[in-house]
Design a protein around this motif. Structure first.
Motif, PDB file in Angstrom:
ATOM      1  N   GLN A  57       0.827  -1.217   0.000  1.00  0.00           N
ATOM      2  CA  GLN A  57       0.000   0.000   0.000  1.00  0.00           C
ATOM      3  C   GLN A  57       0.853   1.254   0.000  1.00  0.00           C
ATOM      4  OE1 GLN A  57      -0.442  -2.563   2.131  1.00  0.00           O
ATOM      5  NE2 GLN A  57      -2.556  -2.733   2.808  1.00  0.00           N
ATOM      6  N   THR A  60       2.047   2.967  -3.387  1.00  0.00           N
ATOM      7  CA  THR A  60       1.235   3.978  -4.082  1.00  0.00           C
ATOM      8  C   THR A  60       1.671   5.358  -3.646  1.00  0.00           C
ATOM      9  OG1 THR A  60      -0.584   2.440  -3.797  1.00  0.00           O
ATOM     10  CG2 THR A  60      -1.106   4.602  -4.696  1.00  0.00           C
ATOM     11  N   LYS A  61       1.789   5.517  -2.311  1.00  0.00           N
ATOM     12  CA  LYS A  61       2.149   6.830  -1.783  1.00  0.00           C
ATOM     13  C   LYS A  61       3.566   7.198  -2.215  1.00  0.00           C
ATOM     14  CE  LYS A  61      -0.871   6.600   2.228  1.00  0.00           C
ATOM     15  NZ  LYS A  61      -0.713   5.671   3.356  1.00  0.00           N
TER      16      LYS A  61
ATOM     17  N   ARG B  27      -6.008   1.537  -3.516  1.00  0.00           N
ATOM     18  CA  ARG B  27      -4.588   1.227  -3.697  1.00  0.00           C
ATOM     19  C   ARG B  27      -4.009   1.808  -4.978  1.00  0.00           C
ATOM     20  NH1 ARG B  27      -2.619  -4.712  -2.699  1.00  0.00           N
ATOM     21  NH2 ARG B  27      -3.876  -5.311  -0.947  1.00  0.00           N
ATOM     22  N   ILE B  28      -3.294   0.960  -5.665  1.00  0.00           N
ATOM     23  CA  ILE B  28      -2.600   1.458  -6.854  1.00  0.00           C
ATOM     24  C   ILE B  28      -3.588   1.944  -7.903  1.00  0.00           C
ATOM     25  CG2 ILE B  28      -0.997   0.801  -8.688  1.00  0.00           C
ATOM     26  CD1 ILE B  28       0.534  -0.782  -6.792  1.00  0.00           C
ATOM     27  N   ASN B  30      -5.592   3.925  -7.396  1.00  0.00           N
ATOM     28  CA  ASN B  30      -5.766   5.332  -7.099  1.00  0.00           C
ATOM     29  C   ASN B  30      -4.930   6.234  -7.981  1.00  0.00           C
ATOM     30  OD1 ASN B  30      -7.428   6.576  -5.334  1.00  0.00           O
ATOM     31  ND2 ASN B  30      -5.895   6.892  -3.746  1.00  0.00           N
ATOM     32  N   LEU B  31      -3.909   5.645  -8.557  1.00  0.00           N
ATOM     33  CA  LEU B  31      -2.965   6.439  -9.332  1.00  0.00           C
ATOM     34  C   LEU B  31      -3.601   6.919 -10.636  1.00  0.00           C
ATOM     35  CD1 LEU B  31       0.230   4.258  -8.915  1.00  0.00           C
ATOM     36  CD2 LEU B  31      -0.178   6.483  -7.891  1.00  0.00           C
TER      37      LEU B  31
END
Lengths: 126, 465
Positions: A57, A60-61, B27-28, B30-31
């Motif tokens: 997780q 992503t950040k 999660r990803i 979201n990109l």
């Protein structure tokens, strides 16, 4: 040299893009990179160690942070890691990894499966 | 084929999914699309295409990824690969290509390859990597003896290419007045050249070239060529040969701005015409089959030293001057290696004297990293250590010896370093699994004149056997 945006971040108090935890991972990277740039093997080991401590997780950040800071090497590094993590994995594994669910109409998925059958060959056993 | 769900998690070497963690939909996915394209750009196209099935959002993503990496696997039918490439090129709609990689190991007709390369050039490709064997790639270790692929002439007029890598059975014959105005990185590996001047013509047409790598498989005739690039910062030269006769070549190098130099393979005549005043790192790795060195060994040592003399400005030096190549040699280093701060050296019983000669002329050395080339012959080694004090750099702080087997000459050397290097604060000795750490440590701690501020670590190398 690579950190014109870092100063901006510290000046901008309402910035939610980069939390402190992420900054401590991303910012020391360039020095380490420069030191072991010549030796690819060491670099791989360093990358593997670094990422063993990072949850998916967080990636992503980290990617968003590196992108915001305009830090190309870190961005490439994190993106490459995600790519390596999903390489040769089954569709279900990748869906779980990305947190996705299939939203296709019935039959649509099967159609795609047939059309691109060659791209699904050689997948690791789950 | 496309399998439906399996229950157990697959092995993941780098990251583990916690089975109990709540699946966070945030999660990803979201990109933004642009970052997803970036992730997919690191995958071979086959894998990127497979993401089309993940969800509605992911279905078209692969068609906009700005890179194409098309590889054929030798076990796939060649007909299948051509069909796949044409389909991908038709469906893929990214308007410009950051990278195009084509790896073709199976037999293929050159007009298909021409078509595919044209498609890449039409999309303003920046990084182009081609590995082609028209008659199929030979098994490892063998020379490719099939037909060579002639690069399409449209390639020689490409204004957008920044990185070009050519490997395999490719025939390079640039027209005399061509230009690659944007090319910064050029890698040529084991390809065929139209004439002796091909390389010079090629690099004369690259006004901003910074990084050049030329690895040649040598042929029967003498090869003579020049590398003259005043913008060049990184240079890698390699000469390999699978033939029984030693190759002969003359290489003239004019690269005054060079910062990084690497040489690997068989050493013959290399002349640097300008002093390498900006050199930061040099890596020299010399090896040659035994038959050659038996005939040429009288000259080999001189050649090694001549090359090293040209590299004496380097700060970081990594050297394997060969094994049997160094048995007979002429003069020792006539020049100083004032700037050398870090030395990596691969020792064998035949080249210890080269190491010792180098240590005498490196007064600012800070890190010494020795790696032993494992030699099952256990040859006797004659080593003459300097008697006078002050011959070793007074700045030496770190000493690593990988492959210590407690042989007489090795013990002598370690003792010498531990005693003479006054500034030494870290020593790491790596031993093979068959020796005991305690035994080695005891031997070391009994040396006279041991500094009390030096940390000595003995490690086992478990990677071998």
């Amino acid at each position: 040299m690579k950190f014109c945006t870092v100063k901006q971040y510290f000046d901008d108090e309402n910035n939610n893009n980069v939390t402190n935890g992420i900054a401590t991972t991303v910012i020391p990277l360039p020095n380490k990179h420069l030191k072991i740039k010549a030796n690819n093997k060491e670099m791989e080991q360093y990358e593997q160690e670094l990422l063993r401590n990072v949850m998916p997780q967080e990636l992503t950040k980290l990617i968003l942070a590196a992108n915001y800071l305009n830090f190309k090497e870190a961005l490439d590094f994190f993106c490459r890691t995600v790519a390596n993590a999903i390489q040769n994995k089954s569709v279900d594994y990748v869906r779980k990894f990305f947190g996705l669910e299939s939203d296709f109409e019935p039959g649509e998925e099967e159609k795609l499966c047939k059309e691109f059958a060659w791209s699904f060959e050689g997948v690791d056993e789950d | 084929m496309c399998e439906s769900s399996a229950q157990s998690m697959s092995k993941c070497t780098e990251l583990t999914l916690n089975r109990d963690a709540v699946i966070d939909t945030d999660r990803i996915s979201n990109l933004p699309d642009s970052l997803l394209y970036h992730i997919l750009s690191f995958l071979p196209t086959k894998e990127a295409v497979a993401t089309t099935i993940l969800s509605k959002r992911w279905k078209p993503l692969w068609t906009l990824v700005p890179t194409l990496d098309l590889r054929d696997n030798r076990w796939e039918k060649p007909k299948c690969f051509k069909y796949i490439v044409y389909r991908v090129l038709a469906l893929h709609i990214a308007p410009s290509l950051r990278g195009f990689r084509l790896t073709c190991h199976s037999p293929c007709n050159s007009f298909h390859l021409d078509t595919w390369i044209h498609a890449a050039l039409a999309r303003n490709v920046q990084q182009l990597h081609l590995e082609i064997y028209l008659d199929g790639r030979p098994d490892d270790g063998h020379d490719y003896k099939g037909k060579d692929f002639k690069l399409p002439s449209s390639l020689y007029t490409c204004k957008t290419v920044v990185v070009l890598e050519l490997r395999g059975g490719i025939f390079l014959d640039p027209p005399p007045s061509f230009q690659f105005p944007s090319l910064k990185i050029l890698r040529l590996s084991k390809i065929i050249y139209g004439s002796m001047n091909s390389i010079l013509t090629l690099i004369s047409g690259c006004p901003v070239l910074e990084d050049l790598s030329v690895v040649r498989v040598t042929t029967n005739r003498v090869i003579s060529f020049k590398i003259k690039v005043h913008t060049l910062k990184r240079l890698h030269i390699g000469f390999k040969s699978y033939k029984p006769e030693p190759p002969d070549y003359n290489l003239e190098i004019h690269t005054p701005a060079l910062e990084y130099f690497r040489f690997s393979g068989h050493l013959r005549n290399i002349v640097f015409h300008e002093k390498l005043a900006h050199l930061i790192e040099a890596r020299v790795n010399i090896y040659a089959p035994e038959d050659w060195t038996r005939v040429y060994e009288i000259y080999y040592g001189d050649r090694v030293f001549k090359l090293l003399r040209a590299l004496n400005n380097a700060k970081f030096l990594s050297l394997f001057p060969g094994d049997k190549e160094c048995i007979a040699f002429g003069s020792i280093y006539p020049s100083m290696f004032q700037n050398v701060v870090r030395l990596n050296f691969k020792v064998t019983p035949s080249n210890w004297h080269v190491l010792l000669a180098l240590l005498l002329v490196a007064p600012n050395l800070e890190v010494l990293d020795l790696k032993k080339d494992y030699d099952n012959e256990n040859r006797l080694c004659w080593m003459e250590l300097p008697d006078a004090p002050g011959c070793l750099s007074s700045r030496l702080t770190t000493f690593n010896f990988d492959g210590f087997e407690k042989l007489d000459h090795e013990v002598k050397f370690v003792k010498y370093i531990l005693k003479e290097a006054r500034a030494l604060n870290t020593t790491t000795i790596k031993i093979p699994a068959k020796l005991s750490k305690e035994d080695v440590f005891e031997t070391l701690s009994m040396f006279p004149g041991l500094s009390t501020t030096c940390l000595i670590t003995v490690e086992k190398d478990n990677s071998l056997e």
